[in-house]
Scaffold this motif. Structure first.
Motif, PDB file in Angstrom:
ATOM      1  N   GLY A 129       0.796  -1.215   0.000  1.00 22.21           N
ATOM      2  CA  GLY A 129       0.000   0.000   0.000  1.00 22.21           C
ATOM      3  C   GLY A 129       0.831   1.269   0.000  1.00 22.21           C
ATOM      4  N   ILE A 130       2.139   1.144  -0.294  1.00 18.27           N
ATOM      5  CA  ILE A 130       3.020   2.314  -0.298  1.00 18.27           C
ATOM      6  C   ILE A 130       2.809   3.130  -1.560  1.00 18.27           C
ATOM      7  CG2 ILE A 130       5.443   3.046  -0.258  1.00 18.27           C
ATOM      8  CD1 ILE A 130       6.038   0.415   1.232  1.00 18.27           C
ATOM      9  N   ALA A 131       2.573   2.436  -2.672  1.00 11.99           N
ATOM     10  CA  ALA A 131       2.430   3.116  -3.959  1.00 11.99           C
ATOM     11  C   ALA A 131       1.212   2.583  -4.687  1.00 11.99           C
ATOM     12  CB  ALA A 131       3.683   2.925  -4.815  1.00 11.99           C
ATOM     13  N   THR A 132       0.614   3.441  -5.517  1.00 10.63           N
ATOM     14  CA  THR A 132      -0.450   2.993  -6.402  1.00 10.63           C
ATOM     15  C   THR A 132       0.176   2.232  -7.568  1.00 10.63           C
ATOM     16  OG1 THR A 132      -0.378   4.994  -7.755  1.00 10.63           O
ATOM     17  CG2 THR A 132      -1.792   5.024  -5.804  1.00 10.63           C
ATOM     18  N   VAL A 133      -0.669   1.633  -8.400  1.00 11.19           N
ATOM     19  CA  VAL A 133      -0.159   0.907  -9.560  1.00 11.19           C
ATOM     20  C   VAL A 133       0.592   1.849 -10.496  1.00 11.19           C
ATOM     21  CG1 VAL A 133      -0.828  -0.443 -11.588  1.00 11.19           C
ATOM     22  CG2 VAL A 133      -1.955  -0.839  -9.400  1.00 11.19           C
ATOM     23  N   ASN A 134       0.071   3.052 -10.671  1.00 11.32           N
ATOM     24  CA  ASN A 134       0.754   4.019 -11.536  1.00 11.32           C
ATOM     25  C   ASN A 134       2.116   4.399 -10.983  1.00 11.32           C
ATOM     26  OD1 ASN A 134      -1.535   4.019 -13.109  1.00 11.32           O
ATOM     27  ND2 ASN A 134      -2.384   5.868 -12.198  1.00 11.32           N
ATOM     28  N   GLN A 135       2.166   4.654  -9.684  1.00  5.52           N
ATOM     29  CA  GLN A 135       3.443   5.012  -9.058  1.00  5.52           C
ATOM     30  C   GLN A 135       4.427   3.855  -9.116  1.00  5.52           C
ATOM     31  OE1 GLN A 135       1.821   6.025  -5.284  1.00  5.52           O
ATOM     32  NE2 GLN A 135       1.352   8.159  -5.818  1.00  5.52           N
ATOM     33  N   ALA A 136       3.930   2.629  -8.894  1.00  2.19           N
ATOM     34  CA  ALA A 136       4.806   1.461  -8.992  1.00  2.19           C
ATOM     35  C   ALA A 136       5.328   1.285 -10.414  1.00  2.19           C
ATOM     36  CB  ALA A 136       4.056   0.205  -8.535  1.00  2.19           C
ATOM     37  N   GLY A 137       4.482   1.574 -11.406  1.00  2.00           N
ATOM     38  CA  GLY A 137       4.944   1.511 -12.794  1.00  2.00           C
ATOM     39  C   GLY A 137       6.059   2.502 -13.064  1.00  2.00           C
TER      40      GLY A 137
END
Length: 880
Positions: free
Chosen positions: A294-302
Motif C-alpha cells: 500500500g506504499i504506492a499505487t499501480v501508476n506510481q509502482a509503474g
C-alpha cells in the motif's frame, strides 16, 4: 430486423480480422459501417433511422461511443491505464539492455548441474520476465532466441524445450505486473458496477424490497487487487511447471540432461550471480512490494519500475571502466537519503516549524538531486548506446498506441453490439441455460478459450469481457468476486495462447526457432503444459481463496481499511464472534462477572446505570448469538428441500421475464407502426401465451414454501440486527466510562480558569462575558463528559449577555457548575486508582468480540479471519 444487423456486425468484424486488416481499425470500422447501414435502411423503408435498432438509435450509439471514448482518457476511476506505458517501457528496456539474457545465462549456470536444471532456469527466468514485461509475444521471442539454442546444444529434447519456452513465455499473462491484468481490472470495474445495478434490480423484483443488503453487493476490483489475486495462482503454475520438468528429468534423463558448469563456483562466479540476479529481483520486489504494502499505487509502482529499468540499463549498456556503476550507486544513495529523511523528519515545506525541519528538507533535497542526476546520467548512457533509449521509446509508444486505439475501437464496437440488442441476446441465452451459474461460466470460458486462438488478449478483454462479465458477476448463485473472474479469464487466455494449432505463442516461437525444430515437435511439447494450465484452472475454480485472500487481507489490514461496523463485513465478523464465544466464552463471561462486582456506588447514578445496563447487554449477546446459530442451522436444513424448488421456479420466472422484455420491444414497434403490424400482433399473442405457460408451470406448493423460507430469513435478519444493536449498547457505556476517568487530569487543569471565571463573573459586561465564558466552555467541551458543566456556563453567559441582564441567576449557574465540577473531579480521581485498571482489563477481554464493531479498524487476528471468510464464494441465491 436488428438481428440481421447484429449478424452483419459480427461478420464484417470477422472478415476484416481474417483478412489481416489491423485490429485497431477493424473494430470501429465494423461498428461504423453497420450503424450507417442500419440507419440508412431504416430511413429508406420506414422513414425513421431508429427503426432497426433494439434500443435507441444512431444518436444514442454516438452518445454512448463519445462517453466511452471520453472515459478511456478522462475518467478518474480509470487512471490505472496510465500504468500501461510505464510497465511496457520497463519490460522492453530490460530486454533491450540484455539484463534478461544475463539472468538466463547465470541461472542456467547455477542450476544446470541439477537434473532438468536448464529447463527449470528457463521457467524461473520466464516468470521473472513475466513480472517485468507482461507481454506474451516479446517474452516468447526473447526466450526462444536466448534459451532454445542453449537447450538444443545441451541435448534437451526439441519437444520439451519448445514446451518449456512457450509455456514460460505466456506466464506474462498471469504473473503481475501484467498488462492483461491492468486491462481486465479496468473492464471488470465497470462490469461490477453494471452487475451491482442488475443484482439490485433482481432483488427488488423477486423480493419486493427496495434496498438490497450491502452484504449482497458485487465486489469490484482494481489493478492492485488483480495483481495480488493473480500472484498465488501464477506461483502455483510456475511450481507445477518445475515439478513436471523434474519428473521428466528423473524418469527420462535423456530428455532433460544435467548440464555441468565448466567453470568454478568461486567468489568471482558468486559476484556474477549476484550482479545478474539481485538488481532485477530487487526491482520486481520493489514494484510489487510497493503495491502490496500500500506504499504506492499501480501508476506510481509503474513509474518506479520504468526508472529502475533505466538505471539498470545505464550500467549494463556501458562498455565498462571505473565509472560503470557510479549512476546506479548514486541512485541507491539518493533513495537511501530520501528514505532516511522521510522516516526521521517532517518534509512538508508548507509546515516548517523548527530548525530540524529545515535540516531534514535540505537533506531530502540532496537525495532528490542525487537521484535525478543518476536517472539523467543513466538515460544519457542508454541514449548513446546504439540508440537503445530511442528504440525502447518508439516500441513503447507503438505498443501503448495499439492498446489505446483498440480500447477506443472496442468502445465503439461494444456500443453497436448493445444498440442491436446483442447484450440482451447473450444475457437471455446464458440465463436460459440449465445448470445455473456454472453452466454459464463454462460456456463463457469455452468461448474465450476459442477466441484466444484468433484474437489477442486485448481484443478479448475489451470486447468480450464487458458483455459477459456483468452477467456472471450479477448471478447470486456463486456470488463471485471480480478479481476471481479476472484471474480465471487470464489463466484461460494463457491456456488458449498455447493450444495447437492456432496458439499465438506457438507462432511466436516458430518464427524464431531453428529449422531443426519441427512444428509438430512444438505442438507435442506444449501438450503437457496445457494440461497443467487446465489443472491450475480447476484448482483456482475449486479454491477461490487462492485468488481472493491476498486482496481481502491487504484491504482489511491497510490504513484505509473499512471500519468493522461496515455492513458488508458483518456476516464474517459474526462468524468470528460465534467461534470465539464457543472457544473462550467462559473467559468472557468471567470478565463480565468481575466487572459486575466492581464498586460503582460513588459514580453518578446515570453513569452507573448506563454501565450496569451495558453489562446486561453483554450477557444478552451470548443468547442472541445462540439464537443466530439456531436460525442459521434451520436455514441450512430448510434449504435442502427448498433449493431445488427455488431453482426451478426462478428459472421459469426468468424465462417469463425474458419473454416480457421481448414483448415490450414488440409493443413499441407496433405503437410506432414499424413493420407488419398484424404479424407483429400475432407474434405478441403467441409470446404472451408462452409466457403464461411458464408462469402456470410454477408448482402449487411454491407460495407456501417461499413464505416459510422468507419467515426464516426475516427471523435471521431480525436476530442479527438485534445482536448488533445489543453489542453496541454493551460496549458503548464501557468506552464512555473509561474516557471519563482517563480525562480526570485534563479536567483538573480547568479548575483554575473556572475559579477565575467565577470570581470575575459578577463584574462582567455582556461583551466580556462572551469572550471569557466561551473560552472556558471550549475547554470543557474538549473533555469527555464535560458537557453538563459547559451547559451551566453557557446558561450563565446568556443571563449576563441578555437584553436585561440577570447577574444573580448567572452567579447561581456558575456556582452550580463549580459544584458539579467538584463532584466530577472527585469521583473521577477516585476511580482512576480503584476502577480504571479493572475497566481496562474488562475492555481488553471483550474488545475483540462484543466490542469488535466499535473498533476503529479490525485488529490483525480478526482481519485475517474475516479476509479468509470473505475470500470464499457464498451462495446467496436463496435470498433472491
Amino acid at each position: 430486423m436488428e438481428i440481421v444487423f447484429l449478424l452483419m456486425l459480427i461478420l464484417i468484424m470477422g472478415f476484416a480480422l481474417g483478412s489481416g486488416y489491423p485490429v485497431a481499425f477493424s473494430l470501429p470500422g465494423a461498428a461504423i459501417i453497420t450503424i450507417l447501414l442500419a440507419a440508412g435502411t431504416g430511413y429508406l423503408f420506414t422513414g425513421d433511422v431508429d427503426a432497426y435498432f433494439a434500443s435507441g438509435g444512431p444518436g444514442q450509439w454516438l452518445s454512448s461511443g463519445v462517453t466511452n471514448l471520453r472515459g478511456v482518457y478522462w475518467e478518474p476511476e480509470r487512471d490505472t491505464l496510465i500504468a500501461i506505458p510505464l510497465f511496457i517501457f520497463m519490460g522492453i528496456m530490460l530486454q533491450r539492455s540484455k539484463i534478461a539474457e544475463d539472468l538466463l545465462v547465470t541461472m542456467a549456470q547455477l542450476f544446470g548441474p541439477v537434473p532438468g536444471g536448464l529447463g527449470i532456469s528457463v521457467v524461473i527466468v520466464g516468470a521473472l520476465l513475466a513480472a517485468t514485461t507482461g507481454i506474451v509475444g516479446a517474452t516468447v521471442v526473447a526466450m526462444g532466441l536466448i534459451s532454445l539454442p542453449a537447450m538444443m546444444r545441451n541435448g534437451y529434447s526439441n519437444s520439451l524445450s519448445s514446451g518449456i519456452i512457450a509455456s514460460s513465455g505466456t506466464l506474462g499473462q498471469i504473473i503481475p505486473p501484467s498488462i492483461v491484468l491492468i486491462i481486465l481490472a479496468d473492464q471488470l470495474a465497470s462490469a461490477a458496477d453494471q452487475a451491482g445495478q442488475a443484482r439490485q434490480a433482481l432483488y427488488k423484483e423477486v423480493t419486493g424490497e427496495i434496498v438490497m443488503p450491502s452484504e449482497f453487493g458485487v465486489l469490484s476490483t482494481s489493478a492492485g487487487e488483480m495483481f495480488l489475486g493473480a500472484l498465488v495462482p501464477g506461483l502455483v503454475l510456475v511450481g507445477l511447471y518445475i515439478l513436471l520438468i523434474l519428473a521428466i528429468a528423473i524418469i527420462r534423463p535423456r530428455l532433460a540432461p544435467a548440464v555441468p558448469f565448466e567453470g568454478d563456483y568461486d567468489m568471482r562466479f558468486l559476484g556474477k550471480v549476484l550482479l545478474a540476479m539481485v538488481p532485477p529481483l530487487a526491482l520486481i520486489v520493489l514494484v510489487l512490494g510497493s503495491i502490496i504494502g500500500g506504499i504506492a499505487t499501480v501508476n506510481q509502482a509503474g513509474a518506479i519500475g520504468a526508472v529502475g529499468a533505466l538505471v539498470m540499463a545505464g550500467y549494463r549498456l556501458h562498455p565498462g571502466g571505473r565509472l560503470q556503476f557510479v549512476p546506479a550507486i548514486m541512485a541507491l544513495l539518493g533513495l537511501a537519503i530520501i528514505t532516511f529523511t522521510l522516516a526521521n523528519y517532517n518534509t512538508n515545506v508548507q509546515n516548517i516549524q523548527s530548525a530540524d525541519d529545515t535540516f531534514g528538507i535540505n537533506i531530502a533535497i540532496i537525495g532528490v538531486v542525487l537521484t535525478v542526476i543518476a536517472i539523467a546520467w543513466s538515460g544519457y548512457r542508454a541514449y548513446i548506446s546504439e540508440g537503445a533509449l530511442a528504440g525502447v521509446m518508439v516500441e513503447t509508444a507503438k505498443t501503448t498506441s495499439l492498446v489505446f486505439i483498440i480500447l477506443l475501437g472496442a468502445a465503439m464496437l461494444t456500443a453497436a453490439f448493445r444498440a442491436f440488442g446483442g447484450e440482451e441476446l447473450v444475457k437471455h441465452y446464458l440465463e436460459g441455460l440449465p445448470g445455473g451459474f456454472w453452466t454459464k461460466f463454462a460456456i463463457v470460458m469455452a468461448v474465450i478459450f476459442v477466441l484466444g486462438f484468433f484474437l489477442d488478449f486485448i481484443e478479448i478483454a475489451v470486447v468480450v469481457v464487458p458483455i459477459v462479465a456483468p452477467i456472471l458477476l450479477a448471478d447470486p448463485e456463486a456470488n463471485i468476486t471480480a478479481v476471481w473472474l479476472g484471474v480465471m479469464i487470464g489463466l484461460n487466455l494463457q491456456t488458449s495462447f498455447l493450444t495447437p494449432p492456432f496458439g499465438f505463442a506457438l507462432f511466436y516461437l516458430r518464427g524464431v526457432a531453428s529449422k531443426a525444430v519441427k512444428t509438430i515437435q512444438i505442438y507435442i511439447g506444449v501438450l503437457p503444459f496445457i494440461g497443467l494450465q487446465l489443472l491450475s484452472l480447476v484448482i483456482v475454480a475449486y479454491f477461490p481463496p487462492l485468488v481472493n485472500y491476498l486482496p481481502m487481507r491487504s484491504s482489511l489490514t491497510a490504513e484505509t481499511a473499512p471500519p468493522p461496523v461496515n455492513p458488508a463485513l458483518q456476516y464474517c465478523i459474526e462468524n468470528y464472534v460465534s467461534q470465539e464465544f464457543g472457544e473462550n466464552g467462559s473467559a468472557i463471561r468471567s470478565a463480565i462477572d468481575r466487572a459486575r462486582g466492581l464498586d460503582l456506588s460513588y459514580l453518578p447514578s446515570n453513569v452507573q446505570s448506563d454501565f450496569e445496563r451495558g453489562l446486561d447487554k453483554a450477557e444478552e449477546s451470548f443468547d442472541l448469538m445462540d439464537e443466530i446459530e439456531t436460525i442459521e442451522a434451520g436455514l441450512e436444513e430448510e434449504a435442502i428441500a427448498y433449493r431445488p424448488l427455488h431453482k426451478e421456479v426462478r428459472a421459469l420466472q426468468a424465462q417469463a421475464r425474458r419473454i416480457e422484455s421481448e414483448l415490450e420491444d414488440l409493443r413499441t414497434q407496433i405503437s410506432r407502426g414499424w413493420g407488419d403490424t398484424e404479424a407483429l400482433q400475432a407474434r405478441v399473442e403467441r409470446m404472451e401465451a408462452e409466457r403464461q405457460e411458464y408462469l402456470d408451470a410454477v408448482p402449487a406448493e411454491w407460495d407456501e414454501a417461499e413464505a416459510a423460507y422468507s419467515r426464516l430469513t426475516a427471523n435471521d435478519r431480525r436476530a442479527r440486527g438485534l445482536y448488533r444493536r445489543t453489542v453496541d449498547q454493551a460496549y458503548g457505556p464501557l468506552v464512555e466510562l473509561i474516557a471519563y476517568i482517563e480525562s480526570a487530569d485534563a479536567l483538573a487543569e480547568i479548575q483554575a480558569p473556572l475559579d477565575a471565571l467565577a470570581e470575575d463573573a459578577a463584574g462582567m459586561d455582556g461583551e466580556t462575558a462572551d469572550v471569557r465564558f466561551t473560552e472556558v466552555e471550549r475547554l470543557f467541551g474538549d473533555v469527555a463528559g464535560g458537557n453538563d458543566i459547559r451547559g451551566l456556563l453557557s446558561d450563565a453567559r446568556r443571563q449576563i449577555d441578555a437584553r436585561t441582564p440577570n447577574v444573580e441567576r448567572a452567579l447561581d449557574s456558575v456556582e452550580e457548575a463549580q459544584e458539579v465540577f467538584a463532584s466530577e473531579l472527585a469521583w473521577r480521581t477516585r476511580a482512576t486508582d480503584e476502577l480504571l485498571p479493572e475497566l481496562q482489563a474488562y475492555e481488553a477481554a471483550i474488545s475483540g468480540t462484543i466490542g469488535l464493531r466499535q473498533q476503529p479498524k479490525l485488529p490483525q487476528e480478526q482481519a485475517i479471519f474475516v479476509a479468509e471468510c470473505n475470500s470464499k464464494h457464498r451462495d446467496i441465491s436463496l435470498s433472491f
